[in-house]
Design a protein around this motif. Sequence first.
Motif, PDB file in Angstrom:
ATOM      1  N   ARG A 255      -7.112  -5.680  -0.968  1.00  0.00           N
ATOM      2  CA  ARG A 255      -7.005  -6.415   0.299  1.00  0.00           C
ATOM      3  C   ARG A 255      -6.465  -7.826   0.072  1.00  0.00           C
ATOM      4  O   ARG A 255      -5.671  -8.328   0.866  1.00  0.00           O
ATOM      5  CB  ARG A 255      -8.373  -6.480   0.977  1.00  0.00           C
ATOM      6  CG  ARG A 255      -8.848  -5.136   1.530  1.00  0.00           C
ATOM      7  CD  ARG A 255     -10.167  -5.276   2.266  1.00  0.00           C
ATOM      8  NE  ARG A 255     -10.629  -3.995   2.793  1.00  0.00           N
ATOM      9  CZ  ARG A 255     -11.718  -3.357   2.393  1.00  0.00           C
ATOM     10  NH1 ARG A 255     -12.490  -3.903   1.457  1.00  0.00           N
ATOM     11  NH2 ARG A 255     -12.054  -2.192   2.926  1.00  0.00           N
ATOM     12  N   ARG A 256      -6.874  -8.447  -1.010  1.00  0.00           N
ATOM     13  CA  ARG A 256      -6.425  -9.821  -1.287  1.00  0.00           C
ATOM     14  C   ARG A 256      -4.929  -9.880  -1.586  1.00  0.00           C
ATOM     15  O   ARG A 256      -4.246 -10.838  -1.216  1.00  0.00           O
ATOM     16  CB  ARG A 256      -7.213 -10.388  -2.473  1.00  0.00           C
ATOM     17  CG  ARG A 256      -6.936 -11.857  -2.752  1.00  0.00           C
ATOM     18  CD  ARG A 256      -7.897 -12.398  -3.793  1.00  0.00           C
ATOM     19  NE  ARG A 256      -7.622 -11.915  -5.124  1.00  0.00           N
ATOM     20  CZ  ARG A 256      -6.675 -12.425  -5.922  1.00  0.00           C
ATOM     21  NH1 ARG A 256      -5.886 -13.404  -5.491  1.00  0.00           N
ATOM     22  NH2 ARG A 256      -6.496 -11.950  -7.127  1.00  0.00           N
TER      23      ARG A 256
ATOM     24  N   LEU B 170     -11.229  -2.401  -3.929  1.00  0.00           N
ATOM     25  CA  LEU B 170     -10.770  -2.567  -2.552  1.00  0.00           C
ATOM     26  C   LEU B 170     -10.624  -4.043  -2.192  1.00  0.00           C
ATOM     27  O   LEU B 170      -9.674  -4.427  -1.504  1.00  0.00           O
ATOM     28  CB  LEU B 170     -11.738  -1.874  -1.597  1.00  0.00           C
ATOM     29  CG  LEU B 170     -11.789  -0.341  -1.715  1.00  0.00           C
ATOM     30  CD1 LEU B 170     -12.933   0.212  -0.890  1.00  0.00           C
ATOM     31  CD2 LEU B 170     -10.467   0.281  -1.300  1.00  0.00           C
ATOM     32  N   GLU B 171     -11.542  -4.869  -2.662  1.00  0.00           N
ATOM     33  CA  GLU B 171     -11.456  -6.314  -2.386  1.00  0.00           C
ATOM     34  C   GLU B 171     -10.181  -6.900  -2.984  1.00  0.00           C
ATOM     35  O   GLU B 171      -9.502  -7.720  -2.344  1.00  0.00           O
ATOM     36  CB  GLU B 171     -12.682  -7.035  -2.953  1.00  0.00           C
ATOM     37  CG  GLU B 171     -13.970  -6.768  -2.170  1.00  0.00           C
ATOM     38  CD  GLU B 171     -15.195  -7.282  -2.890  1.00  0.00           C
ATOM     39  OE1 GLU B 171     -15.046  -8.041  -3.877  1.00  0.00           O
ATOM     40  OE2 GLU B 171     -16.323  -6.921  -2.481  1.00  0.00           O
TER      41      GLU B 171
ATOM     42  N   VAL C  74      -1.136  -4.858   5.268  1.00  0.00           N
ATOM     43  CA  VAL C  74      -2.062  -5.101   6.376  1.00  0.00           C
ATOM     44  C   VAL C  74      -1.604  -6.331   7.162  1.00  0.00           C
ATOM     45  O   VAL C  74      -1.191  -7.347   6.593  1.00  0.00           O
ATOM     46  CB  VAL C  74      -3.493  -5.285   5.852  1.00  0.00           C
ATOM     47  CG1 VAL C  74      -4.433  -5.717   6.983  1.00  0.00           C
ATOM     48  CG2 VAL C  74      -3.988  -3.995   5.224  1.00  0.00           C
TER      49      VAL C  74
ATOM     50  N   CYS D  23      -2.642  -7.368  -0.707  1.00  0.00           N
ATOM     51  CA  CYS D  23      -1.860  -6.403   0.066  1.00  0.00           C
ATOM     52  C   CYS D  23      -0.905  -7.078   1.057  1.00  0.00           C
ATOM     53  O   CYS D  23      -1.310  -7.892   1.884  1.00  0.00           O
ATOM     54  CB  CYS D  23      -2.798  -5.464   0.806  1.00  0.00           C
ATOM     55  SG  CYS D  23      -1.956  -4.092   1.602  1.00  0.00           S
TER      56      CYS D  23
ATOM     57  N   LEU E 130      -5.145   3.422   4.836  1.00  0.00           N
ATOM     58  CA  LEU E 130      -4.471   2.459   5.691  1.00  0.00           C
ATOM     59  C   LEU E 130      -4.693   2.867   7.144  1.00  0.00           C
ATOM     60  O   LEU E 130      -4.444   4.015   7.519  1.00  0.00           O
ATOM     61  CB  LEU E 130      -2.980   2.414   5.372  1.00  0.00           C
ATOM     62  CG  LEU E 130      -2.178   1.322   6.103  1.00  0.00           C
ATOM     63  CD1 LEU E 130      -2.603  -0.060   5.640  1.00  0.00           C
ATOM     64  CD2 LEU E 130      -0.679   1.522   5.876  1.00  0.00           C
TER      65      LEU E 130
ATOM     66  N   TRP F 218       0.838  -1.200   0.000  1.00  0.00           N
ATOM     67  CA  TRP F 218       0.000   0.000   0.000  1.00  0.00           C
ATOM     68  C   TRP F 218       0.871   1.248   0.000  1.00  0.00           C
ATOM     69  O   TRP F 218       1.876   1.296   0.721  1.00  0.00           O
ATOM     70  CB  TRP F 218      -0.884  -0.027   1.258  1.00  0.00           C
ATOM     71  CG  TRP F 218      -1.886   1.080   1.337  1.00  0.00           C
ATOM     72  CD1 TRP F 218      -3.177   1.046   0.913  1.00  0.00           C
ATOM     73  CD2 TRP F 218      -1.665   2.396   1.866  1.00  0.00           C
ATOM     74  NE1 TRP F 218      -3.773   2.263   1.154  1.00  0.00           N
ATOM     75  CE2 TRP F 218      -2.869   3.112   1.728  1.00  0.00           C
ATOM     76  CE3 TRP F 218      -0.572   3.052   2.440  1.00  0.00           C
ATOM     77  CZ2 TRP F 218      -3.011   4.422   2.149  1.00  0.00           C
ATOM     78  CZ3 TRP F 218      -0.701   4.366   2.846  1.00  0.00           C
ATOM     79  CH2 TRP F 218      -1.919   5.039   2.698  1.00  0.00           C
TER      80      TRP F 218
ATOM     81  N   GLU G 203      -5.930  -2.528   9.044  1.00  0.00           N
ATOM     82  CA  GLU G 203      -6.783  -2.815   7.891  1.00  0.00           C
ATOM     83  C   GLU G 203      -6.639  -1.698   6.864  1.00  0.00           C
ATOM     84  O   GLU G 203      -6.015  -0.663   7.119  1.00  0.00           O
ATOM     85  CB  GLU G 203      -8.255  -2.891   8.317  1.00  0.00           C
ATOM     86  CG  GLU G 203      -8.801  -1.574   8.855  1.00  0.00           C
ATOM     87  CD  GLU G 203     -10.303  -1.584   9.048  1.00  0.00           C
ATOM     88  OE1 GLU G 203     -10.969  -2.464   8.495  1.00  0.00           O
ATOM     89  OE2 GLU G 203     -10.810  -0.670   9.734  1.00  0.00           O
ATOM     90  N   MET G 204      -7.235  -1.933   5.705  1.00  0.00           N
ATOM     91  CA  MET G 204      -7.480  -0.874   4.743  1.00  0.00           C
ATOM     92  C   MET G 204      -8.984  -0.646   4.750  1.00  0.00           C
ATOM     93  O   MET G 204      -9.756  -1.582   4.515  1.00  0.00           O
ATOM     94  CB  MET G 204      -6.994  -1.266   3.353  1.00  0.00           C
ATOM     95  CG  MET G 204      -7.010  -0.113   2.358  1.00  0.00           C
ATOM     96  SD  MET G 204      -6.569  -0.654   0.695  1.00  0.00           S
ATOM     97  CE  MET G 204      -8.023  -1.625   0.276  1.00  0.00           C
ATOM     98  N   ASP G 205      -9.409   0.584   5.041  1.00  0.00           N
ATOM     99  CA  ASP G 205     -10.838   0.824   5.223  1.00  0.00           C
ATOM    100  C   ASP G 205     -11.548   1.004   3.879  1.00  0.00           C
ATOM    101  O   ASP G 205     -10.941   0.894   2.808  1.00  0.00           O
ATOM    102  CB  ASP G 205     -11.093   1.999   6.176  1.00  0.00           C
ATOM    103  CG  ASP G 205     -10.692   3.358   5.588  1.00  0.00           C
ATOM    104  OD1 ASP G 205     -10.470   3.468   4.373  1.00  0.00           O
ATOM    105  OD2 ASP G 205     -10.597   4.315   6.382  1.00  0.00           O
ATOM    106  N   ASP G 206     -12.860   1.294   3.929  1.00  0.00           N
ATOM    107  CA  ASP G 206     -13.658   1.362   2.707  1.00  0.00           C
ATOM    108  C   ASP G 206     -13.397   2.607   1.873  1.00  0.00           C
ATOM    109  O   ASP G 206     -13.960   2.757   0.791  1.00  0.00           O
ATOM    110  CB  ASP G 206     -15.150   1.263   3.043  1.00  0.00           C
ATOM    111  CG  ASP G 206     -15.557  -0.158   3.422  1.00  0.00           C
ATOM    112  OD1 ASP G 206     -14.780  -1.088   3.124  1.00  0.00           O
ATOM    113  OD2 ASP G 206     -16.647  -0.340   4.004  1.00  0.00           O
TER     114      ASP G 206
END
Length: 270
Positions: A217-218, A213-214, A223, A220, A249, A122, A242-245
């Motif tokens: 996250r997969r 975003l999905e 996180v 990254c 970060l 990220w 986490e990474m938020d919506d």
Amino acid sequence: MTGPQEILAPLREAEIRSGLIIRRIGTTIHLFQEVESTNDEAAALASRGEAEGTIVIAERQRRGRGRLGRRWESPTGLGLYLSVILRPAIPPQSAPILTLMGAVAGAEAIERTTGLTTTLKWPNDLILHGRKVGGILGEMAAEGARLLHVIIGIGINVNQTETDFAGELRQIATSLRVEAGQPIDRTAMARSLCESLDGWYERFLSHGPQPILEQVRRRCLTVGRMVTARSGDEEVSGFAVEMDDLGRLVIRDATGALHHLVAGDVTLTG
């Protein structure tokens, strides 16, 4: 069958276009032998009204740059240096999601072309086997609350060898050729990148940021790790929760306080 001479040949617009399956990104391609930077060239075109989806590619950048103004080494004929003009109807504060979109598209294009599993640090680094193979630079122009355009620049080290990386770069950078053990067809890589960008942009316009975003996250690496992040004059160290919506970060520091970073320079520390 494509031989090594064809693979290492200069890029040609007609060959990139051949078989290109896109809706809007890559409908116009400007291919230059040399520019200051593809982002600067694309921004100049955008300010003159160039259409959304226009691509700028260069064989060499004299002043290629990454985030925070860092120099991006752009040797002639070895990498892929590409920028795209986007004009989404979104507020300026939502534009950073398009940098993440560029990272997802870059990772997907690398995998389609080489089969190499690509991860993300990220917000904008493409990582192969722990070393940086590419980066994304998003830049926008706005008037008040109106977004005029976004330029997404993507630089990928394609056919560099180990000896092409000088000094400390040899420890932190890599190329598709180094990781795959053979030269990579830059034309195929350019075509795949246009198609991936096109597909992800269409998803963004139809479904908003969640699919992007999905995917981030997969892929990254950041996180779930201890990190130090610098954003402007601020520095925060802690656990990347986490990474938020919104694509930010979220870092929990030693006191338990949560910090939400829109952008920043992140170092993995544990």
